[in-house]
Scaffold this motif. Structure first.
Motif, PDB file in Angstrom:
ATOM      1  N   ALA A   7      -0.711  32.435   6.438  1.00 50.93           N
ATOM      2  CA  ALA A   7      -0.329  31.662   7.618  1.00 50.93           C
ATOM      3  C   ALA A   7       1.159  31.826   7.919  1.00 50.93           C
ATOM      4  O   ALA A   7       1.561  31.963   9.081  1.00 50.93           O
ATOM      5  N   ALA A   8       1.990  31.835   6.863  1.00 51.33           N
ATOM      6  CA  ALA A   8       3.429  32.011   7.060  1.00 51.33           C
ATOM      7  C   ALA A   8       3.736  33.375   7.670  1.00 51.33           C
ATOM      8  O   ALA A   8       4.590  33.499   8.566  1.00 51.33           O
ATOM      9  N   VAL A   9       3.049  34.407   7.200  1.00 50.24           N
ATOM     10  CA  VAL A   9       3.255  35.752   7.751  1.00 50.24           C
ATOM     11  C   VAL A   9       2.840  35.796   9.221  1.00 50.24           C
ATOM     12  O   VAL A   9       3.543  36.372  10.072  1.00 50.24           O
ATOM     13  N   LEU A  10       1.709  35.180   9.538  1.00 47.14           N
ATOM     14  CA  LEU A  10       1.248  35.177  10.924  1.00 47.14           C
ATOM     15  C   LEU A  10       2.212  34.421  11.825  1.00 47.14           C
ATOM     16  O   LEU A  10       2.514  34.864  12.949  1.00 47.14           O
ATOM     17  N   PHE A  11       2.727  33.281  11.359  1.00 47.48           N
ATOM     18  CA  PHE A  11       3.690  32.524  12.159  1.00 47.48           C
ATOM     19  C   PHE A  11       4.968  33.325  12.360  1.00 47.48           C
ATOM     20  O   PHE A  11       5.562  33.297  13.451  1.00 47.48           O
ATOM     21  N   ALA A  12       5.400  34.038  11.338  1.00 45.26           N
ATOM     22  CA  ALA A  12       6.600  34.867  11.478  1.00 45.26           C
ATOM     23  C   ALA A  12       6.365  35.962  12.518  1.00 45.26           C
ATOM     24  O   ALA A  12       7.242  36.246  13.353  1.00 45.26           O
ATOM     25  N   GLY A  13       5.190  36.580  12.485  1.00 42.09           N
ATOM     26  CA  GLY A  13       4.874  37.604  13.478  1.00 42.09           C
ATOM     27  C   GLY A  13       4.833  37.044  14.886  1.00 42.09           C
ATOM     28  O   GLY A  13       5.339  37.669  15.833  1.00 42.09           O
ATOM     29  N   LEU A  14       4.247  35.857  15.044  1.00 42.24           N
ATOM     30  CA  LEU A  14       4.208  35.229  16.364  1.00 42.24           C
ATOM     31  C   LEU A  14       5.607  34.856  16.839  1.00 42.24           C
ATOM     32  O   LEU A  14       5.915  34.972  18.030  1.00 42.24           O
ATOM     33  N   ALA A  15       6.460  34.408  15.915  1.00 42.59           N
ATOM     34  CA  ALA A  15       7.838  34.079  16.285  1.00 42.59           C
ATOM     35  C   ALA A  15       8.567  35.314  16.802  1.00 42.59           C
ATOM     36  O   ALA A  15       9.290  35.253  17.810  1.00 42.59           O
ATOM     37  N   ILE A  16       8.377  36.436  16.126  1.00 45.28           N
ATOM     38  CA  ILE A  16       9.002  37.680  16.591  1.00 45.28           C
ATOM     39  C   ILE A  16       8.490  38.036  17.993  1.00 45.28           C
ATOM     40  O   ILE A  16       9.267  38.412  18.882  1.00 45.28           O
ATOM     41  N   ALA A  97       2.159  25.116  15.077  1.00 43.11           N
ATOM     42  CA  ALA A  97       2.244  24.457  13.770  1.00 43.11           C
ATOM     43  C   ALA A  97       1.481  23.137  13.772  1.00 43.11           C
ATOM     44  O   ALA A  97       0.776  22.812  12.803  1.00 43.11           O
ATOM     45  N   VAL A  98       1.601  22.363  14.854  1.00 42.60           N
ATOM     46  CA  VAL A  98       0.878  21.089  14.949  1.00 42.60           C
ATOM     47  C   VAL A  98      -0.626  21.332  14.961  1.00 42.60           C
ATOM     48  O   VAL A  98      -1.387  20.641  14.272  1.00 42.60           O
TER      49      VAL A  98
END
Length: 341
Positions: A7-16, A97-98
């Motif tokens: 999940a952290a990796v996916l969120f980082a990718g979405l942030a980029i 995130a929510v």
């Protein structure tokens, strides 16, 4: 790799993805150009309490987004398209995130990941996340408030009331009457469905509701005191989202009640294609009678869709608060179908 790490990796990718070339093209949407000009005037003049446009106090919308955009500009050393849109991009990450955190608590980690991805794939999510307007900030705050409300009704923990009151007040300061619809309608609908409207009359709830109202309306009261002709201008603008009054040509968008039906498909692809599965599960589980979290998500989506369809003023961005709950329903149905297969 654990689910949390994934999940952290996916969120980082979405942030980029959200911040990639965020400053291009320059603001061109009417609302975005207006927000950009207001944020620049705040930074240049130093007048924060009542944001201005061409030197005139801007009372059509409350100031939270303008304050956030001007604050981002101050931190970055000056206003730009990036600082303006960064507020929406960060709010989009907060919304993801929510949605994920709520689904983890209510369902399970695998389903939560699918729900977050269903939301992140929607075209309207990306459009609003990279646009310098108040819409994504509003939806992040409203969705967080509804998620906390659902947890409050389940746990009956009064310690959640201050945070809920703060989120609702901030949502009101993001877009006033739209926030009342996006939070108030699902809350009242849920309490009515569960036959618990009496909970809203408890003394502790009333006290925090009063504090929430004070926080929501304080800026308007200050405007009435210090801004000339504020009373007449606020009467004209306050109920624009509900179909009465006129703010400007960009806000006058009256449409028939069925206008959202085809546009939901464009805004919520590909999750909207799973609606047959969602409807099947709704029938199978008797509107999720024994699954209160999913019943709450369904009620949020349906009540907002019906009420906004009945309000004369319509825009595609009013679909945005419905999308996290549609993503939850679609993600849950997809995971259920995969597990059965």
């Amino acid at each position: 790799m654990s689910r949390r790490a994934l999940a952290a990796v996916l969120f980082a990718g979405l942030a980029i993805g959200l911040f990639w070339h965020l400053g291009t093209p320059p603001p061109h949407h009417r609302g975005e150009k207006r927000s950009d000009a207001i944020a620049r005037e705040i930074v240049a003049s130093g007048h924060w309490l009542f944001p201005t446009l061409d030197g005139t106090a801007r009372l059509q919308k409350p100031p939270l987004f303008y304050w956030a955009a001007a604050g981002a500009a101050e931190l970055a050393g000056g206003p730009s398209a990036v600082t303006l849109r960064s507020v929406s991009a960060l709010a989009a990450l907060g919304l993801l995130a929510v949605t994920w955190a709520w689904a983890v608590r209510a369902l399970d980690e695998t389903t939560a990941g699918v729900c977050a991805l269903a939301l992140a794939a929607m075209p309207q999510f990306w459009l609003s996340a990279r646009l310098g307007t108040a819409d994504m900030l509003l939806v992040f705050l409203c969705t967080a408030a509804l998620a906390l409300f659902q947890r409050l009704t389940q746990s009956r923990d009064p310690r959640l009331l201050p945070a809920l009151a703060a989120l609702i007040a901030l949502a009101f300061l993001a877009k006033a009457t739209a926030a009342l619809v996006d939070v108030g309608v699902p809350v009242v609908a849920w309490l009515a469905l569960e036959h618990e409207l009496n909970l809203s009359l408890r003394p502790r709830v009333l006290r925090w509701a009063a504090l929430c109202a004070v926080g929501s309306l304080a800026w308007y009261v200050a405007a009435l005191v210090w801004v000339p002709e504020a009373s007449a201008r606020l009467r004209e603008f306050f109920f624009v989202p509900l179909g009465s009054g006129h703010s400007d040509l960009a806000s006058d968008h009256y449409r028939p009640f069925y206008w959202y039906v085809p546009r939901l498909f464009g805004a919520a692809l590909p999750a909207v294609l799973l609606l047959p599965l969602v409807i099947r599960d709704a029938v199978r589980f008797r509107f999720w009678r024994d699954l209160p979290a999913l019943r709450f998500a369904a009620l949020c989506f349906l009540s907002l869709f019906v009420v906004w369809s009945g309000i004369p003023q319509k825009g595609r961005h009013y679909l945005l608060p419905m999308l996290p709950w549609l993503a939850v329903l679609a993600g849950d149905s997809l995971v259920r179908a995969a597990r059965r297969a």
